[in-house]
Scaffold this motif. Structure first.
Motif, PDB file in Angstrom:
ATOM      1  N   ALA A   9     -17.170 -17.737   8.359  1.00 43.00           N
ATOM      2  CA  ALA A   9     -15.729 -17.806   8.616  1.00 43.00           C
ATOM      3  C   ALA A   9     -14.987 -16.775   7.775  1.00 43.00           C
ATOM      4  CB  ALA A   9     -15.207 -19.208   8.331  1.00 43.00           C
ATOM      5  N   ALA A  10     -15.380 -16.622   6.519  1.00 41.33           N
ATOM      6  CA  ALA A  10     -14.739 -15.644   5.641  1.00 41.33           C
ATOM      7  C   ALA A  10     -14.913 -14.235   6.188  1.00 41.33           C
ATOM      8  CB  ALA A  10     -15.318 -15.749   4.235  1.00 41.33           C
ATOM      9  N   THR A  11     -16.083 -13.923   6.697  1.00 45.24           N
ATOM     10  CA  THR A  11     -16.343 -12.609   7.286  1.00 45.24           C
ATOM     11  C   THR A  11     -15.404 -12.358   8.456  1.00 45.24           C
ATOM     12  OG1 THR A  11     -18.646 -12.646   6.576  1.00 45.24           O
ATOM     13  CG2 THR A  11     -18.100 -11.176   8.411  1.00 45.24           C
ATOM     14  N   GLU A  12     -15.198 -13.367   9.288  1.00 50.57           N
ATOM     15  CA  GLU A  12     -14.298 -13.232  10.433  1.00 50.57           C
ATOM     16  C   GLU A  12     -12.846 -13.085   9.979  1.00 50.57           C
ATOM     17  OE1 GLU A  12     -13.355 -12.735  14.437  1.00 50.57           O
ATOM     18  OE2 GLU A  12     -15.297 -12.685  13.434  1.00 50.57           O
ATOM     19  N   VAL A  13     -12.429 -13.838   8.968  1.00 46.86           N
ATOM     20  CA  VAL A  13     -11.073 -13.719   8.435  1.00 46.86           C
ATOM     21  C   VAL A  13     -10.841 -12.294   7.933  1.00 46.86           C
ATOM     22  CG1 VAL A  13      -9.521 -14.421   6.558  1.00 46.86           C
ATOM     23  CG2 VAL A  13     -10.785 -16.158   7.842  1.00 46.86           C
TER      24      VAL A  13
END
Length: 111
Positions: A9-13
């Motif tokens: 999720a952090a990578t996508e954010v």
């Protein structure tokens, strides 16, 4: 314990923030809970540059500055925000072990 943000999720954010040309130092990923939805409460995520240390808690998770207001934190304890990308759907989703009821689309809950 607080809200957890998975590495995926952090990578996508961070990817979205880069595409939208947000200032990574000033922009935060805000996770919140509000009234509404089929089950009573609904999850919310947004990008924000406002932070009030009296009302908000800020953490850095996998390079993402994440903010949760203290009222929402009561409902988000032990919740994991993840990102899913598949043939049938794509997006952020919430895994809430405290929810007593959730809607079919996963965007609202009762706690």
């Amino acid at each position: 314990m607080g809200v957890k943000l998975t590495e995926r999720a952090a990578t996508e954010v961070l990817k979205i923030m880069g595409e939208q040309k947000y200032d990574l130092e000033k922009t935060m990923f805000r996770v919140a809970v509000g009234g509404g939805g089929c089950s009573g409460l609904s999850y919310g995520i947004t990008f924000d540059t406002e932070y009030d240390e009296k009302k908000d808690t800020k953490t850095n998770v996998h390079g993402v500055n994440m903010v949760v207001d203290k009222k929402s934190a009561l409902y988000l304890d032990a919740v994991t925000v993840d990102f899913y990308e598949g043939l049938e759907k794509r997006g952020f989703f919430f895994d809430n072990p405290n929810a007593t009821k959730t809607c079919g689309c996963g965007t609202s809950f009762q706690g």
